[in-house]
Scaffold this active site. Structure first.
Site, mmCIF file in Angstrom:
data_model
loop_
_atom_site.group_PDB
_atom_site.id
_atom_site.type_symbol
_atom_site.label_atom_id
_atom_site.label_comp_id
_atom_site.label_asym_id
_atom_site.label_seq_id
_atom_site.Cartn_x
_atom_site.Cartn_y
_atom_site.Cartn_z
ATOM 1 N N GLY A 122 64.105 83.195 52.167
ATOM 2 C CA GLY A 122 64.614 82.160 51.420
ATOM 3 C C GLY A 122 66.012 82.259 50.932
ATOM 4 N N GLY A 191 63.827 113.955 42.969
ATOM 5 C CA GLY A 191 63.382 113.302 41.871
ATOM 6 C C GLY A 191 62.219 113.222 41.353
ATOM 7 C CB VAL A 194 56.927 106.804 38.234
ATOM 8 C CG1 VAL A 194 55.440 106.325 38.192
ATOM 9 C CG2 VAL A 194 57.861 106.469 36.884
ATOM 10 C CB ILE A 195 57.984 107.559 43.533
ATOM 11 C CG1 ILE A 195 58.015 105.885 43.206
ATOM 12 C CG2 ILE A 195 57.653 107.607 44.997
ATOM 13 C CD1 ILE A 195 58.875 104.974 43.937
ATOM 14 C CG HIS A 455 29.057 109.735 20.781
ATOM 15 N ND1 HIS A 455 29.907 110.743 20.588
ATOM 16 C CD2 HIS A 455 27.911 110.353 20.932
ATOM 17 C CE1 HIS A 455 29.456 111.849 20.795
ATOM 18 N NE2 HIS A 455 28.229 111.639 20.784
HETATM 19 P P1 FAD Z 1 58.434 92.739 44.541
HETATM 20 O O1 FAD Z 1 57.006 93.251 44.402
HETATM 21 O O2 FAD Z 1 59.462 93.755 45.276
HETATM 22 O O3 FAD Z 1 58.320 91.569 45.717
HETATM 23 C C1 FAD Z 1 59.510 90.901 45.968
HETATM 24 C C2 FAD Z 1 58.966 90.006 47.242
HETATM 25 O O4 FAD Z 1 60.228 89.029 47.539
HETATM 26 C C3 FAD Z 1 58.897 90.971 48.333
HETATM 27 O O5 FAD Z 1 57.797 90.583 49.210
HETATM 28 C C4 FAD Z 1 59.975 90.642 49.253
HETATM 29 O O6 FAD Z 1 59.646 90.845 50.554
HETATM 30 C C5 FAD Z 1 60.181 89.270 48.890
HETATM 31 N N1 FAD Z 1 61.573 88.566 49.067
HETATM 32 C C6 FAD Z 1 62.863 89.388 48.665
HETATM 33 N N2 FAD Z 1 63.859 88.642 49.063
HETATM 34 C C7 FAD Z 1 63.410 87.523 49.662
HETATM 35 C C8 FAD Z 1 63.994 86.323 50.294
HETATM 36 N N3 FAD Z 1 65.219 86.291 50.126
HETATM 37 N N4 FAD Z 1 63.184 85.463 50.634
HETATM 38 C C9 FAD Z 1 61.856 85.563 50.928
HETATM 39 N N5 FAD Z 1 61.113 86.546 50.298
HETATM 40 C C10 FAD Z 1 61.965 87.534 49.704
HETATM 41 N N6 FAD Z 1 54.489 99.232 39.017
HETATM 42 C C11 FAD Z 1 53.295 99.294 38.343
HETATM 43 O O7 FAD Z 1 53.281 98.258 37.262
HETATM 44 N N7 FAD Z 1 52.403 100.012 38.112
HETATM 45 C C12 FAD Z 1 52.280 100.903 39.524
HETATM 46 O O8 FAD Z 1 51.365 101.782 39.609
HETATM 47 C C13 FAD Z 1 53.295 100.934 40.365
HETATM 48 N N8 FAD Z 1 53.383 101.751 41.410
HETATM 49 C C14 FAD Z 1 54.424 101.796 42.250
HETATM 50 C C15 FAD Z 1 54.485 102.591 43.269
HETATM 51 C C16 FAD Z 1 55.523 102.882 44.212
HETATM 52 C C17 FAD Z 1 55.462 103.643 45.366
HETATM 53 C C18 FAD Z 1 56.745 101.675 44.157
HETATM 54 C C19 FAD Z 1 57.553 101.879 44.923
HETATM 55 C C20 FAD Z 1 56.538 100.871 43.001
HETATM 56 C C21 FAD Z 1 55.466 100.918 42.051
HETATM 57 N N9 FAD Z 1 55.472 100.036 40.954
HETATM 58 C C22 FAD Z 1 54.261 100.290 39.926
HETATM 59 C C23 FAD Z 1 56.584 99.214 40.713
HETATM 60 C C24 FAD Z 1 56.216 97.599 41.136
HETATM 61 O O9 FAD Z 1 56.047 97.797 42.678
HETATM 62 C C25 FAD Z 1 57.227 96.738 41.276
HETATM 63 O O10 FAD Z 1 57.779 96.615 39.600
HETATM 64 C C26 FAD Z 1 56.758 95.296 41.346
HETATM 65 O O11 FAD Z 1 56.372 95.050 42.710
HETATM 66 C C27 FAD Z 1 57.949 94.046 41.157
HETATM 67 O O12 FAD Z 1 57.583 92.997 41.368
HETATM 68 P P2 FAD Z 1 58.500 91.826 42.055
HETATM 69 O O13 FAD Z 1 57.860 90.690 41.852
HETATM 70 O O14 FAD Z 1 59.453 91.819 41.030
HETATM 71 O O15 FAD Z 1 59.066 92.295 43.223
HETATM 72 P P1 NAI Z 2 62.427 106.980 38.629
HETATM 73 O O1 NAI Z 2 63.472 106.305 37.887
HETATM 74 O O2 NAI Z 2 60.916 107.070 38.011
HETATM 75 O O3 NAI Z 2 62.753 108.696 38.850
HETATM 76 C C1 NAI Z 2 63.862 109.000 39.562
HETATM 77 C C2 NAI Z 2 64.091 110.469 39.308
HETATM 78 O O4 NAI Z 2 65.132 110.795 40.161
HETATM 79 C C3 NAI Z 2 64.705 110.600 37.641
HETATM 80 O O5 NAI Z 2 63.798 111.744 37.165
HETATM 81 C C4 NAI Z 2 66.116 110.723 38.055
HETATM 82 O O6 NAI Z 2 66.691 111.832 37.062
HETATM 83 C C5 NAI Z 2 66.035 111.758 39.522
HETATM 84 N N1 NAI Z 2 67.413 111.601 40.416
HETATM 85 C C6 NAI Z 2 67.951 110.635 40.253
HETATM 86 N N2 NAI Z 2 69.006 110.901 41.428
HETATM 87 C C7 NAI Z 2 68.930 112.132 41.586
HETATM 88 C C8 NAI Z 2 69.403 112.945 42.452
HETATM 89 N N3 NAI Z 2 70.707 112.713 43.160
HETATM 90 N N4 NAI Z 2 69.100 114.290 42.412
HETATM 91 C C9 NAI Z 2 67.887 114.737 42.023
HETATM 92 N N5 NAI Z 2 67.262 114.094 41.072
HETATM 93 C C10 NAI Z 2 67.688 112.629 41.039
HETATM 94 O O7 NAI Z 2 62.290 106.373 40.251
HETATM 95 P P2 NAI Z 2 61.131 106.333 41.182
HETATM 96 O O8 NAI Z 2 60.280 107.474 41.002
HETATM 97 O O9 NAI Z 2 62.108 106.518 42.398
HETATM 98 O O10 NAI Z 2 60.370 105.226 40.965
HETATM 99 C C11 NAI Z 2 61.107 103.839 40.920
HETATM 100 C C12 NAI Z 2 60.360 103.038 39.821
HETATM 101 O O11 NAI Z 2 59.261 102.429 40.590
HETATM 102 C C13 NAI Z 2 59.993 103.561 38.873
HETATM 103 O O12 NAI Z 2 61.022 103.650 37.694
HETATM 104 C C14 NAI Z 2 59.007 102.502 38.321
HETATM 105 O O13 NAI Z 2 59.674 101.581 37.583
HETATM 106 C C15 NAI Z 2 58.317 102.274 39.604
HETATM 107 N N6 NAI Z 2 57.103 102.967 39.689
HETATM 108 C C16 NAI Z 2 55.990 102.780 38.873
HETATM 109 C C17 NAI Z 2 55.073 103.405 39.003
HETATM 110 C C18 NAI Z 2 54.013 103.321 38.084
HETATM 111 O O14 NAI Z 2 53.997 102.553 37.093
HETATM 112 N N7 NAI Z 2 52.907 104.115 38.056
HETATM 113 C C19 NAI Z 2 54.635 104.213 40.084
HETATM 114 C C20 NAI Z 2 55.824 104.391 41.183
HETATM 115 C C21 NAI Z 2 56.934 103.719 40.811
#
Ligand code: FAD
Ligand code: NAI
Length: 476
Positions: A122, A191, A194-195, A455
């Site tokens: 979009g 890094g 979280v990831i 409990h």
């Molecule tokens: P997104 O989920 O990124 O969705 C955006 C969507 O928009 C996508 O489908 C994309 O293709 C679509 N889009 C983008 N631009 C366009 C366009 N122009 N037209 C049409 N479609 C488009 N968060 C948690 O709370 N708990 C977790 O355990 C957790 N684990 C995570 C693990 C990993 C490895 C990662 C990377 C993230 C994790 N997160 C977690 C973070 C979470 O995934 C995001 O915060 C969340 O998906 C954000 O939702 P959103 O709807 O803003 O965006």
């Molecule tokens: P993050 O922000 O959690 O961690 C990034 C880490 O990389 C930080 O500790 C930072 O200091 C370090 N860093 C940044 N630049 C660096 C460099 N050049 N060299 C070495 N270290 C460096 O980001 P991450 O893990 O990529 O996850 C992205 C986001 O996705 C999270 O912040 C979270 O919002 C979301 N997420 C949430 C999860 C959950 O809710 N369980 C699981 C995974 C992702």
């Protein structure tokens, strides 16, 4: 003639699809546009969360935890299994099936709520005559729709290290990290956020030698210090190698793997050779292809869409939610904003309380928290009381065989209002909900201490930590 909608949502992740469903529940005629493709080129709504985030990472964490349990903890329960083997391809296929169930579930929910789904990208065309915006959908075919109100929920993408793009073979973003086909012998991660911790845990459990390089000198700086320290102790014991305070230098990608040069916290030059490198250094808001500039949509210096407290952008009738705007990048935060915006469009008072958004890191032990940390309270000059209770003294944790960690309460010294709850330990992800509810209702620590908890349950540790605020634990 373009199709007309009351509300057009761009993005079908947790922010977008939930906003679309809520808007439809409120009686609007809604369209949701999402471009994510499955491996057959078909629609795969659910965004990062469903496809390459929350859901697949938790599937792999579960599989790898079962493997860890079978290998190292079943004998404690008297179960002998012989040699335990992991079929990584099958584990990944199961994860893909879980993702597909969620994609299909979202398509079903959109249909059930009579949301028109468009598969494609979009982008803004222009302001429509008579109000709203014309949005072009470029998919298998191209069409234009008009939305009186537009909700942008386009999410975020992984941040790459400068000069080292993701190739998803050797240098992996979250996407490639969730598709590794065989356990690497040596895995590097940049890094320890979280990831880094979640993905590092998966592959360590499956037998990889894992090294995580973190730029900051502090481990998990956003987490309560006492909790972070306890978690680090557990990760060290598991053999997850985390080096803090490093400066990453040259990264050379060869046919067989990746060589990372870095300077460690002592200032020594170190070379790390790994089979795969996951770069998890945060994420960047995604507005690629939206034609933001064409309609004058304001972005900040990070590329995030600028919104006010109600998620309104600078364009009339255009809203933005989730990872593409300020605030924590969490699926549940995106969902809350999506619901709130739909309700505001309907003239209601959408509500998102940023003070009670919980965080969970799904490692073992799990780490979960809500509200302020002890270091934040000190910095804010707030007088507080702290109470902790170790899982070691919890009967259910002992029965489970998982006694790592603690529950920690922070309460106002004068009013006893709960200001923060921090947990490291078993099922912290589930336990934190009680604290969120308590804080949302502005409960005191005494309120929790006076509630009857089943409990034996892990939640008794929550009650005991609340009692500990008043120095009157019963079981410790
Ligand atoms: P997104 O989920 O990124 O969705 C955006 C969507 O928009 C996508 O489908 C994309 O293709 C679509 N889009 C983008 N631009 C366009 C366009 N122009 N037209 C049409 N479609 C488009 N968060 C948690 O709370 N708990 C977790 O355990 C957790 N684990 C995570 C693990 C990993 C490895 C990662 C990377 C993230 C994790 N997160 C977690 C973070 C979470 O995934 C995001 O915060 C969340 O998906 C954000 O939702 P959103 O709807 O803003 O965006
Ligand atoms: P993050 O922000 O959690 O961690 C990034 C880490 O990389 C930080 O500790 C930072 O200091 C370090 N860093 C940044 N630049 C660096 C460099 N050049 N060299 C070495 N270290 C460096 O980001 P991450 O893990 O990529 O996850 C992205 C986001 O996705 C999270 O912040 C979270 O919002 C979301 N997420 C949430 C999860 C959950 O809710 N369980 C699981 C995974 C992702």
């Amino acid at each position: 003639m373009s199709k007309q909608f009351d509300v057009v949502v761009i993005g079908g992740g947790p922010g977008g699809y939930i906003a679309a469903i809520r808007a439809a529940q409120l009686g609007f005629n809604v369209a949701c546009i999402d471009e994510w493709k499955n491996d057959k080129g078909g629609p795969a709504p659910g965004g990062t969360c469903t496809n390459v985030g929350c859901i697949p990472s938790k599937a792999l964490l579960q599989s790898s935890e079962h493997f860890e349990q079978a290998n190292h903890h079943f004998p404690d329960h008297g179960i002998s299994t012989g040699t335990v083997k992991m079929d990584v391809a099958k584990m990944v296929a199961r994860k893909d099936a879980v993702v597909k169930q969620n994609n299909d579930g979202i398509l079903y929910l959109l249909k059930k709520n009579k949301v028109s789904f468009f598969h494609g990208r979009g982008s803004f065309v222009k302001a429509a005559e008579g109000g709203g915006y014309e949005i072009k959908v470029a998919g298998a075919t191209e069409e234009t729709v008009v939305g009186k109100q537009v909700i942008l929920a386009t999410g975020s993408n992984a941040r790459a290290l400068p000069g080292t793009p993701f190739d998803e073979v050797n240098v992996l973003s979250n996407d490639g990290a969730l598709r590794i086909g065989a356990t690497p012998k040596k895995l590097g991660l940049i890094g320890s956020g979280v990831i880094g911790l979640e993905m590092g845990s998966v592959w360590r459990r499956l037998g990889a030698e894992v090294t995580i390089l973190e730029g900051l000198p502090t481990f998990l700086g956003a987490v309560d210090e006492q909790i972070a320290k306890e978690a680090k102790k557990a990760f060290d014991k598991q053999g997850l190698k985390i080096e803090l305070g490093v400066k990453v230098g040259d990264i050379k990608v060869g046919k067989k793997g990746v060589n990372v040069s870095y300077t460690n916290s002592k200032g020594e030059a170190v070379e790390l050779a790994v089979d795969k490198l996951i770069v998890s250094i945060g994420r960047v808001p995604n507005t690629i292809g939206l034609n933001a500039e064409g309609v004058g949509l304001q972005l900040d210096e990070r590329g995030a869409i600028v919104v006010d407290g109600d998620c309104k952008t600078n364009l009339p009738g255009v809203w933005a939610v989730g990872d593409v705007v300020r605030g924590p990048m969490l699926a549940h935060k995106a969902e809350e904003e999506g619901v709130a915006v739909a309700e505001r469009i309907a003239g209601q008072h959408g509500h998102v309380n940023f003070n009670t958004v919980p965080w969970v890191i799904y490692t073992s032990p799990e780490i979960a928290w809500v509200g302020r940390t002890e270091q934040q309270l000190k910095a804010d000059g707030v007088k507080y009381k702290a109470g902790t209770f170790p899982f070691l003294a919890n009967g259910r944790a002992r029965a489970l065989g998982d006694t790592t960690g603690m529950v920690k309460f922070l309460a106002d010294a004068t009013t006893d209002e709960i200001l923060g709850v921090h947990i490291v330990g078993p099922m912290a992800s589930e336990l934190i909900s009680e604290a969120v509810v308590a804080m949302e209702f502005r409960a005191s620590a005494e309120d929790i201490a006076r509630i009857c908890h089943a409990h034996p349950s892990l939640s008794e540790a929550t009650k005991e930590a609340a009692l500990a605020v008043d120095k009157r634990t019963l079981n410790f």
